[in-house]
Design an enzyme around this catalytic site. Structure first.
Site, PDB file in Angstrom:
ATOM      1  N   ASP A  58       0.877  -1.166   0.000  1.00  8.36           N
ATOM      2  CA  ASP A  58       0.000   0.000   0.000  1.00  8.36           C
ATOM      3  C   ASP A  58       0.919   1.220   0.000  1.00  8.36           C
ATOM      4  OD1 ASP A  58      -1.661   2.162   0.844  1.00  8.36           O
ATOM      5  OD2 ASP A  58      -3.035   0.751   1.798  1.00  8.36           O
ATOM      6  N   TYR A 151      -9.437  16.506  -3.809  1.00  3.88           N
ATOM      7  CA  TYR A 151      -8.819  15.742  -4.908  1.00  3.88           C
ATOM      8  C   TYR A 151      -7.979  16.701  -5.761  1.00  3.88           C
ATOM      9  CZ  TYR A 151      -7.939  13.008  -9.064  1.00  3.88           C
ATOM     10  OH  TYR A 151      -7.295  12.384 -10.115  1.00  3.88           O
ATOM     11  N   LYS A 155      -3.811  16.871  -6.631  1.00  2.00           N
ATOM     12  CA  LYS A 155      -3.216  16.877  -7.971  1.00  2.00           C
ATOM     13  C   LYS A 155      -2.459  18.192  -8.232  1.00  2.00           C
ATOM     14  CE  LYS A 155      -4.108  12.678  -9.184  1.00  2.00           C
ATOM     15  NZ  LYS A 155      -3.018  11.698  -9.422  1.00  2.00           N
ATOM     16  N   THR A 186     -11.755   4.431 -16.660  1.00  2.00           N
ATOM     17  CA  THR A 186     -11.044   3.354 -15.958  1.00  2.00           C
ATOM     18  C   THR A 186     -11.917   2.983 -14.755  1.00  2.00           C
ATOM     19  OG1 THR A 186      -9.915   4.922 -14.530  1.00  2.00           O
ATOM     20  CG2 THR A 186      -8.803   4.388 -16.608  1.00  2.00           C
TER      21      THR A 186
END
Ligand code: NDP
Ligand code: 8X3
Length: 251
Positions: A58, A151, A155, A186
């Site tokens: 992980d 999020y 990034k 995906t």
């Protein structure tokens, strides 16, 4: 070449593994899902006659990351390319309604895990005076959108770290590249919407999104250039998406 790819059990990582295997490179593939990882390695070895070494860890587990990289034999330590790809989004909620646990997981994976892997692998590249790190950023690291808050922040961090690594690893002859895709079909959206498939499918409604193979072809291309050429940053979207805001959906 020896190519190490994190998050190779699905999506971009898996497609990159296939592309590099098909072009004759040996692979170190990582992920948490043991069965999938073995299946990917076995299938690529059978189909392409390359060697694929599975490394199960992980990326959030600092000790596990460094121990896994340390455990590599002398032969496998000569990593030429790292595709630093493992990552995720969890939830798409207003800042005030989002779950702090989701924030922790995204920050721990996309920023801290990303850093542990880059640090452990660059330490093997530095004595060799060469290597190429390809960081998976996102258009979410270029513009912040509604309900993207943390999020996007992870990034943006990848964008900053990509620039920082490019600058600081310059003196070691290591190339650093960011590939920043837009919407790509995906497992990403299924993970983000926690199994709500109808919410996940909406992301791709009325557009032909990028595929994992589109991104893998771009990642691979970046590694085919002459030794003196380094692509620092690529932002890529499907035809119908200009950036995080402008999407032309044919509904
Ligand atoms: P997928 O969900 O298909 O794949 C994510 C991969 O990351 C899996 O192999 C997963 O493996 C691995 N992973 C996730 N968390 C961990 C962890 N804690 N430790 C180890 N491995 C982990 O998504 P994508 O292929 O789309 O995403 C890959 C990267 O691309 C991510 O960084 C994502 O943010 C970025 N991205 C995705 C876009 C998209 O629209 N799809 C667009 C732009 C960027 P396992 O579960 O086995 O551990
Ligand atoms: C994922 C891109 O726009 O789906 O990094 O959030 S987006």
């Amino acid at each position: 070449m020896i190519v190490m790819i994190t998050g190779a059990t699905s999506g971009f990582g898996k497609a990159c593994a296939e592309k590099f295997a098909a072009t004759g490179h040996h692979l170190i593939l990582t992920g948490r899902r043991k069965d999938r990882l073995k299946e990917v390695c076995n299938s690529l070895e059978d189909r392409f006659g390359i060697t694929a070494l599975p490394l199960l860890f992980d990326v959030r587990d600092q000790q596990a990351v460094f121990e896994a990289v340390e455990s590599l034999s002398a032969e496998w330590r000569a990593i030429d390319v790292l595709v630093n790809n493992a990552g995720l989004a969890l939830g798409r909620d207003y800042f005030d309604e989002a779950q702090v646990e989701d924030w922790n997981t995204m920050i721990d994976t996309n920023v801290k895990g990303f850093l542990y892997v880059a640090k452990a692998v660059s330490a093997l590249m530095i004595p060799r005076g060469k290597g190429h790190i390809i960081n998976l950023g996102s258009i979410s690291g270029k513009e912040v959108y509604e309900k993207g808050n943390v999020y996007c922040a992870t990034k943006f961090a990848v964008d900053a770290l990509n620039q920082g690594m490019r600058i600081d690893l310059l003196r070691h002859g290591i190339k650093v590249t960011a590939v920043n895709p837009g919407a790509a079909d995906t497992e990403f959206s299924s993970v983000r919407f926690k199994g709500d498939e109808s919410a996940a499918r909406k992301v791709y409604e009325g557009i032909e999104p990028l595929t994992a193979e589109d991104v893998a072809n771009t990642v691979h291309y970046c590694t085919t250039l002459p030794p003196h050429v380094c692509i620092n940053d690529i932002t890529m979207t499907c035809l119908r998406q200009a950036n995080s805001f402008y999407v032309d959906r044919k509904l």
